[in-house]
Design a protein around this motif. Sequence first.
Motif, PDB file in Angstrom:
ATOM      1  N   GLN A 156       0.736  -1.691  -0.157  1.00 19.35           N
ATOM      2  CA  GLN A 156      -0.236  -0.093   0.145  1.00 19.35           C
ATOM      3  C   GLN A 156       0.957   1.505   0.250  1.00 19.35           C
ATOM      4  O   GLN A 156       0.251   2.100  -0.257  1.00 19.35           O
ATOM      5  CB  GLN A 156      -0.913   0.180   0.882  1.00 19.35           C
ATOM      6  CG  GLN A 156      -2.154  -0.690   0.934  1.00 19.35           C
ATOM      7  CD  GLN A 156      -2.574  -0.888   2.315  1.00 19.35           C
ATOM      8  OE1 GLN A 156      -3.461   0.020   2.718  1.00 19.35           O
ATOM      9  NE2 GLN A 156      -2.646  -2.025   3.044  1.00 19.35           N
ATOM     10  N   LYS A 187      -2.789   6.847   7.235  1.00 15.33           N
ATOM     11  CA  LYS A 187      -4.130   6.305   7.375  1.00 15.33           C
ATOM     12  C   LYS A 187      -3.719   4.319   7.202  1.00 15.33           C
ATOM     13  O   LYS A 187      -4.712   4.193   7.850  1.00 15.33           O
ATOM     14  CB  LYS A 187      -5.092   6.904   6.202  1.00 15.33           C
ATOM     15  CG  LYS A 187      -5.909   6.102   5.498  1.00 15.33           C
ATOM     16  CD  LYS A 187      -6.403   6.742   4.823  1.00 15.33           C
ATOM     17  CE  LYS A 187      -7.943   5.756   4.268  1.00 15.33           C
ATOM     18  NZ  LYS A 187      -8.887   6.686   3.562  1.00 15.33           N
ATOM     19  N   ILE A 188      -2.644   4.010   6.496  1.00 15.93           N
ATOM     20  CA  ILE A 188      -2.457   3.097   6.225  1.00 15.93           C
ATOM     21  C   ILE A 188      -2.094   2.360   6.970  1.00 15.93           C
ATOM     22  O   ILE A 188      -2.362   1.175   7.410  1.00 15.93           O
ATOM     23  CB  ILE A 188      -1.283   3.107   5.413  1.00 15.93           C
ATOM     24  CG1 ILE A 188      -2.036   3.531   3.816  1.00 15.93           C
ATOM     25  CG2 ILE A 188      -0.273   1.906   4.415  1.00 15.93           C
ATOM     26  CD1 ILE A 188      -0.615   4.229   2.557  1.00 15.93           C
ATOM     27  N   GLY A 239      -5.030   1.288   9.700  1.00 17.77           N
ATOM     28  CA  GLY A 239      -5.736   1.194   8.831  1.00 17.77           C
ATOM     29  C   GLY A 239      -5.493  -0.965   9.050  1.00 17.77           C
ATOM     30  O   GLY A 239      -5.808  -1.948   9.059  1.00 17.77           O
TER      31      GLY A 239
END
Length: 293
Positions: free
Chosen positions: A79, A272-273, A276
Amino acid sequence: MSRTSCARRALRPLPVLAVGTALLTSACGGTAATSASSDSDLPAAVAQSGTLRVGMSPDFPPMEYLDEKTHDVVGVDVQLAKALGKQLGVKVEIVQQSFDQLLNSVQTGRVDIVMSGLSDTVERQKTVDFVDYFGSQGRFYTLQAKAAKYTKPGNVCGKTLAVSKKTDYYEQAVDYNKQYCTGAGKSAIKLLPTDSGSAARLQLEQGRADIAVQGGENLAYFEKQDPAKYEPVLAPLESTPFGIVIKKGDSKMSGAILKAMKALVKDGTYTKILAGGGMQYAVIRPVLNGSTG
């Protein structure tokens, strides 16, 4: 491996890679994207090809591993690599390699960078450069039924501790033993060196070890897979940053990657990655060759 190569390894055996190098282009890059970075930020060869080749050894969940259904490489590093590619305006090509090939591949130009759970160490900085991006931390863990026995550092003394001898965690365990056990007049930890994190886990499961050490990111992943099996205990070991590996002295590439990573931090993509994947603890400020000891 550091492991003398990197501070990590998977707990669970995963599909064996085919001999040689496999390329996964479309699944991990897509078409080149418009970004805030210009082509002039990148080395000429990468800018002209429009492709950033990223070396990975996909046997380290949740950072990089093979999806059981699609056999695509997925994970946190994938990601982040995609986000970097978008920021740089290039396509990302994931190059699957064995873990032991990664450093040599970036040194010889077979890949442009490596993102694969490699620890930034002073020793490695002699031959490659790093853009640090992930604050990994080692964790003691044991079977849940035994977790209540480990509430303070001295509880490990005299116990058999399984740890991969190829990781930074092995040397950290040696230092831990000196500080809290032999240095405090207590029985020494019985170190049980293994070839991998999965081998250390097997020693724990078969009762030949009382406790083991593994990366916190691994434990977070396996907690989701089997919530009733393992339990982290005691305080985390000192954080060791994972770094994006770049050919030594390639200031054009390291500058571009550092600039792009800082942009991902600024716009919230980076946090955010990691969040998550349940790894907020690993958020750090991207720096070049940040390890000093």
